[in-house]
Design a protein around this motif. Structure first.
Motif, PDB file in Angstrom:
ATOM      1  N   VAL A  37      -5.781  -6.785 -29.922  1.00 15.13           N
ATOM      2  CA  VAL A  37      -5.996  -8.152 -30.378  1.00 15.13           C
ATOM      3  C   VAL A  37      -4.679  -8.670 -30.941  1.00 15.13           C
ATOM      4  CG1 VAL A  37      -7.260  -9.651 -31.955  1.00 15.13           C
ATOM      5  CG2 VAL A  37      -8.409  -7.683 -30.931  1.00 15.13           C
ATOM      6  N   ASP A  38      -4.302  -9.889 -30.522  1.00 15.43           N
ATOM      7  CA  ASP A  38      -3.093 -10.546 -31.032  1.00 15.43           C
ATOM      8  C   ASP A  38      -3.505 -11.827 -31.727  1.00 15.43           C
ATOM      9  OD1 ASP A  38      -0.805  -8.900 -29.866  1.00 15.43           O
ATOM     10  OD2 ASP A  38      -1.993  -9.336 -28.072  1.00 15.43           O
ATOM     11  N   ALA A  39      -2.998 -12.012 -32.973  1.00 15.68           N
ATOM     12  CA  ALA A  39      -3.315 -13.214 -33.745  1.00 15.68           C
ATOM     13  C   ALA A  39      -2.025 -13.798 -34.293  1.00 15.68           C
ATOM     14  CB  ALA A  39      -4.287 -12.886 -34.874  1.00 15.68           C
ATOM     15  N   VAL A  40      -1.929 -15.127 -34.228  1.00 16.36           N
ATOM     16  CA  VAL A  40      -0.728 -15.844 -34.681  1.00 16.36           C
ATOM     17  C   VAL A  40      -1.165 -17.032 -35.517  1.00 16.36           C
ATOM     18  CG1 VAL A  40       1.363 -17.082 -34.007  1.00 16.36           C
ATOM     19  CG2 VAL A  40       0.558 -15.161 -32.627  1.00 16.36           C
ATOM     20  N   LEU A  41      -0.524 -17.189 -36.690  1.00 18.64           N
ATOM     21  CA  LEU A  41      -0.736 -18.358 -37.547  1.00 18.64           C
ATOM     22  C   LEU A  41       0.552 -19.178 -37.519  1.00 18.64           C
ATOM     23  CD1 LEU A  41      -2.794 -19.660 -39.512  1.00 18.64           C
ATOM     24  CD2 LEU A  41      -1.607 -18.476 -41.376  1.00 18.64           C
TER      25      LEU A  41
ATOM     26  N   LYS B  48      -8.363   0.060 -38.505  1.00 19.51           N
ATOM     27  CA  LYS B  48      -8.770   1.348 -39.065  1.00 19.51           C
ATOM     28  C   LYS B  48     -10.244   1.646 -38.782  1.00 19.51           C
ATOM     29  CE  LYS B  48      -9.284   1.584 -43.482  1.00 19.51           C
ATOM     30  NZ  LYS B  48      -8.992   1.604 -44.939  1.00 19.51           N
ATOM     31  N   ASN B  49     -11.105   0.618 -38.882  1.00 23.87           N
ATOM     32  CA  ASN B  49     -12.535   0.834 -38.721  1.00 23.87           C
ATOM     33  C   ASN B  49     -12.972   0.996 -37.267  1.00 23.87           C
ATOM     34  OD1 ASN B  49     -12.880   0.680 -41.507  1.00 23.87           O
ATOM     35  ND2 ASN B  49     -13.297  -1.543 -41.443  1.00 23.87           N
ATOM     36  N   PHE B  50     -12.319   0.253 -36.319  1.00 16.10           N
ATOM     37  CA  PHE B  50     -12.782   0.249 -34.931  1.00 16.10           C
ATOM     38  C   PHE B  50     -11.809   0.892 -33.949  1.00 16.10           C
ATOM     39  CE2 PHE B  50     -14.828  -3.389 -37.036  1.00 16.10           C
ATOM     40  CZ  PHE B  50     -16.154  -3.107 -36.797  1.00 16.10           C
ATOM     41  N   GLY B  51     -10.636   1.230 -34.395  1.00 20.13           N
ATOM     42  CA  GLY B  51      -9.690   1.887 -33.509  1.00 20.13           C
ATOM     43  C   GLY B  51      -9.094   0.948 -32.469  1.00 20.13           C
ATOM     44  N   ILE B  52      -9.167  -0.369 -32.678  1.00 19.43           N
ATOM     45  CA  ILE B  52      -8.594  -1.358 -31.755  1.00 19.43           C
ATOM     46  C   ILE B  52      -7.313  -1.894 -32.378  1.00 19.43           C
ATOM     47  CG2 ILE B  52      -8.960  -3.568 -30.573  1.00 19.43           C
ATOM     48  CD1 ILE B  52     -11.977  -3.044 -30.773  1.00 19.43           C
ATOM     49  N   ARG B  53      -6.234  -1.821 -31.630  1.00 22.34           N
ATOM     50  CA  ARG B  53      -4.955  -2.282 -32.160  1.00 22.34           C
ATOM     51  C   ARG B  53      -5.023  -3.787 -32.437  1.00 22.34           C
ATOM     52  NH1 ARG B  53       1.024  -2.044 -29.283  1.00 22.34           N
ATOM     53  NH2 ARG B  53       2.235  -2.489 -31.193  1.00 22.34           N
ATOM     54  N   CYS B  54      -4.594  -4.175 -33.645  1.00 22.18           N
ATOM     55  CA  CYS B  54      -4.666  -5.590 -34.049  1.00 22.18           C
ATOM     56  C   CYS B  54      -3.319  -5.987 -34.645  1.00 22.18           C
ATOM     57  CB  CYS B  54      -5.784  -5.783 -35.075  1.00 22.18           C
ATOM     58  SG  CYS B  54      -6.035  -7.515 -35.526  1.00 22.18           S
ATOM     59  N   ILE B  55      -2.668  -6.926 -34.000  1.00 16.46           N
ATOM     60  CA  ILE B  55      -1.344  -7.396 -34.427  1.00 16.46           C
ATOM     61  C   ILE B  55      -1.486  -8.823 -34.934  1.00 16.46           C
ATOM     62  CG2 ILE B  55       1.028  -7.869 -33.711  1.00 16.46           C
ATOM     63  CD1 ILE B  55       0.616  -5.839 -31.457  1.00 16.46           C
TER      64      ILE B  55
END
Length: 628
Positions: free
Chosen positions: A551-555, A506-513
Motif C-alpha cells: 500500500v502506498d499513501a501520499v499526503l 505489523k498487524n497484517f504483514g502488508i507493506r505500507c509506505i
C-alpha cells in the motif's frame, strides 16, 4: 426571345429589329441576319451596346424613352446613328417594351428618305418606279412585323394583345396562351367574350375590369410605365381553373397583357396558412407556454398557457426586446441572459444542435418570480420559445439540498461528539484504569516479596496473577489506542498516519509506505479526525478484501487543497457492481469527506488494484493557529 433579331441596314428602305438587354443595353440579336446596323455587319454588333451606335443627343433621347420615369406614351423616335462605315444618318425608330422580355428597337427607314418621300408626294403624283419602291418598303415593314410576331410566339409565357378602343378586339395571342388556357383567338374575339369564357361571373369580371381600366388609364397617359400586378382565377376551355397574375402595358392603340401562373404559389401559401392555423389551434390547447418571435424581433404569437404562466399578452410584449426588458428588469441579470445566449450560439456544436436549453428566473406581470426552463429553436424565419415552469421543482431541490445539508451537519455534529467521547473514554481508560492496574501490579510485587520461599503454591499464583495483570494492561492500552490514538492529539495528523501505517504493516504483514509532502501542515480538529478515520477504514478494507502485498499513501497539496492518496496493488473490483451492495465502508469514507467539504474519488479495475483520493480545502493556516 429569339437571338437572331434585326438591326439597321445601310439601305434606307430596310426595316430591322434589334433585341437589347434592358439593364445593360447590350445587343443580343439582330434580324434579318444579313442586315447591317448603319453599315456594320449584324454579327459584329452582337455583344456591343446600342448606345455606341448613337450620337450623344440621340443617346439622351433613347435613354429617356426606355426610362421608367418617362411618363410620355411611346411613339416614333428619330435617332441619329454613327459608325466608321457610313456617315451619320437619322432613322425613324420605335421601341417595343414587354414586361420581363428584352427591348426590341424597330428601325423603319431613313428619316431623310421619309421626308423626301413626303415632299415628293406633295409636289407631284408618284411615278410607277416610285410606287414599286413604296410597295417594296411596305412589304419589308410587313415582313418585319410578322417576324416580330413569330418572336412573341416563341415566348414561354402567355401574351395577349387587344385594342385600346371599342370593340376591344384581340389582335394577337401567342401559342403559349392557347396552350395554357385552351382558347384560340376565334374563341375570344373581344374582351367581353374573354370575360364570359374565362370568368363566368359577370359581376366579378366587371369589378376586376374596373380596377384594371383605372390602372390602364394611368399607363395610357404615361403616368406609369406598366400596371401593377392583378390576381384572379380564370376558367380554362377544358373547365380547369388557373390562378393568374397579369400585368399590362400600352401604346396609343394596343394593350399588351403578360400572364404568370401563380396556382402553385397560392396553393403553397394556402397550405402554409393552413399549417399556421393548425399550429395555432394545437398551441392554444397545449398546457405548455409557447411564444413565437420573427427574425425582426416582432412577437407573432403567444398561446393561452404563456399568458396564464407569465401574465403577459401579445400586446404587453410586442417585441422580443420588450419581453427581455419585462422578464428580466434587472439590467445586470438581463446582460447575463443575453451573454448566455450568445455563448451558446458561438459554441462549435451549435450548428448541429437546433434547440438551445437554458434556465432563468423570470419576473411575471404580477411581480412574482418563477424559475423557467426555456427551449429555443430557430426556424427559417422565426424563433420558437417553449417554456417549462420548474419553480416547484427548483424549490423542492433547494429544500432537499437544505435537508441534506442539515442531515450532514447533524451527522458531523454527532461524529464530533463521538470523537470527543472516544477521546474522553480513551483518557479515562488510560489514566484511571491504567493507573489503578499499575498500582495493583506494584501491590502484587510487594506481596510476592513478603511470601516465604516455602510457600511455592502461593508464589506461583502470584506470578500467574502478575502475568494476567500485565496482559490486562496491554489490552487496556490497545483499547484506549483504538478508541483514540493519543498521538493524534499530541503530535498531529501526519504522525498519527505514520503510526497507523506501521501498526497496519505489523498487524497484517502488508507493506505500507506513507509519505507526507506537506511542510508543517496544519489541520482543523474536524479535518484531522475525518482524514485519520478515512485512512483507517481504507487500510481495513484493503486488509479484508484486496489481497494486496503493498500500500502506498501520499499526503500533498494541489491548488490550495490538501490531497490524501491511497493506492494498493490488490485484486481490485468493478465500481458498478458496488452500487447494488451494502458497501458501508466506502459510503462511510465518502460521507466523512463530505462533512469537511471534501471530495471523495475512488477508481478501481479488476486485477489492477484500487486508487482512493480525498481532497479537502485548506481552512486554517499556521499564522492563524499561532494567534489562537
Amino acid at each position: 426571345m429569339d437571338t437572331s433579331m434585326p438591326a439597321i441596314n445601310n439601305r434606307s428602305e430596310d426595316v430591322i429589329l434589334v433585341s437589347i438587354e434592358k439593364k445593360s443595353g447590350v445587343i443580343n440579336g439582330i434580324w434579318p441576319k444579313e442586315a447591317r446596323l448603319h453599315g456594320v455587319a449584324g454579327k459584329r454588333c452582337i455583344g456591343k451596346k446600342i448606345l455606341s451606335f448613337l450620337i450623344p443627343a440621340s443617346k439622351a433621347v433613347f435613354k429617356n424613352a426606355v426610362s421608367k420615369k418617362n411618363k410620355q406614351p411611346a411613339g416614333i423616335l428619330q435617332l441619329e446613328f454613327c459608325s466608321k462605315k457610313l456617315p451619320d444618318a437619322t432613322y425613324d425608330c420605335s421601341i417595343w417594351n414587354v414586361r420581363k422580355q428584352p427591348l426590341v428597337l424597330m428601325i423603319h427607314r431613313s428619316a431623310s428618305q421619309s421626308s423626301q418621300s413626303s415632299q415628293k408626294s406633295q409636289s407631284h403624283m408618284p411615278q410607277p418606279d416610285e410606287l414599286i419602291a413604296w410597295e417594296k418598303a411596305e412589304k419589308l415593314v410587313l415582313a418585319a412585323e410578322n417576324k416580330f410576331k413569330r418572336i412573341l410566339e416563341k415566348m414561354t409565357t402567355p401574351i395577349a394583345v387587344y385594342e385600346v378602343h371599342e370593340p376591344k378586339r384581340f389582335v394577337f395571342i401567342n401559342p403559349k396562351f392557347t396552350e395554357w388556357f385552351g382558347y384560340t383567338i376565334e374563341d375570344i374575339p373581344t374582351i367581353d367574350r374573354w370575360g364570359q369564357q374565362a370568368y363566368r361571373d359577370e359581376v366579378h369580371f366587371r369589378t376586376l375590369q374596373k380596377g384594371w381600366q383605372a390602372e390602364l388609364k394611368l399607363v395610357y397617359h404615361g403616368e406609369k410605365y406598366e400596371s401593377r400586378p392583378f390576381e384572379s382565377k380564370v376558367y380554362c376551355k377544358d373547365g380547369t381553373i388557373k390562378e393568374l397574375e397579369f400585368t399590362f402595358t400600352t401604346d396609343e392603340n394596343l394593350v399588351f397583357v403578360n400572364f404568370n401562373d401563380i396556382t402553385e404559389r397560392n396553393s403553397f401559401l394556402r397550405a402554409l396558412h393552413e399549417n399556421e392555423k393548425k399550429f395555432r389551434d394545437i398551441s392554444e390547447q397545449l398546457p405548455i407556454p409557447i411564444c413565437v418571435f420573427s427574425d425582426a424581433g416582432e412577437t407573432k404569437f403567444v398561446n393561452n398557457a404563456f399568458v396564464d404562466t407569465f401574465g403577459y399578452t401579445r400586446d404587453d410584449i410586442p417585441t422580443h426586446k420588450e419581453w427581455l426588458n419585462k422578464a428580466y428588469p434587472n439590467e445586470n441579470y438581463r446582460n447575463v441572459v443575453n451573454a448566455a445566449r450568445e455563448n451558446a450560439i458561438s459554441r462549435p456544436n451549435h450548428k448541429t444542435r437546433s434547440t438551445l436549453i437554458c434556465q432563468f428566473e423570470v419576473n411575471c406581470k404580477d411581480g412574482s418570480k418563477k424559475h423557467i426552463e426555456f427551449s429555443a429553436s430557430k426556424g427559417n424565419k422565426n424563433l420558437y420559445l417553449v417554456a417549462n415552469d420548474i419553480t416547484g421543482k427548483v424549490k423542492a431541490e433547494q429544500e432537499l439540498k437544505q435537508s441534506h445539508r442539515q442531515l450532514r451537519e447533524l451527522s458531523s455534529y454527532l461524529e464530533n461528539i463521538r470523537e470527543e467521547e472516544r477521546k474522553h473514554i480513551s483518557r479515562e481508560i488510560h489514566d484511571e484504569l491504567g493507573q489503578q492496574l499499575t498500582l495493583l501490579k506494584l501491590d502484587l510485587l510487594q506481596m510476592s516479596k513478603k511470601l516465604p520461599p516455602e510457600a511455592k503454591e502461593m508464589i506461583e499464583k502470584m506470578r500467574q496473577a502478575d502475568l494476567l495483570l500485565a496482559e490486562t494492561m496491554r489490552s487496556v492500552r490497545k483499547i484506549a489506542t483504538q478508541l483514540r490514538p493519543s498521538i493524534l492529539d499530541n503530535l498531529g495528523l501526519v504522525s498519527a498516519l505514520e503510526w497507523q501505517s506501521r501498526e497496519f504493516e505489523k498487524n497484517f504483514g502488508i507493506r505500507c509506505i506513507f509519505e507526507s509532502l506537506l511542510y508543517e501542515p496544519q489541520f482543523t480538529t474536524k479535518q484531522s479526525n475525518a482524514l485519520f478515520r478515512i485512512y483507517q477504514e481504507a487500510l481495513t478494507n484493503i486488509a479484508r478484501h484486496a489481497s494486496a502485498t503493498q500500500v502506498d499513501a501520499v499526503l500533498s497539496m494541489e491548488e490550495n487543497r490538501i490531497v490524501l492518496e491511497i493506492r494498493d496493488n490488490g485484486k481490485g473490483f468493478n465500481p458498478n457492481d458496488m452500487a447494488h451492495k451494502k458497501t458501508l465502508g466506502l459510503k462511510g469514507m465518502q460521507e466523512r469527506a463530505l462533512m469537511i467539504d471534501g471530495d471523495f474519488h475512488i477508481d478501481s479495475t479488476p486485477g489492477k488494484g484500487t486508487y482512493i483520493q480525498i481532497s479537502i480545502p485548506i481552512l486554517i493556516t499556521n499564522h492563524e493557529i499561532s494567534q489562537q
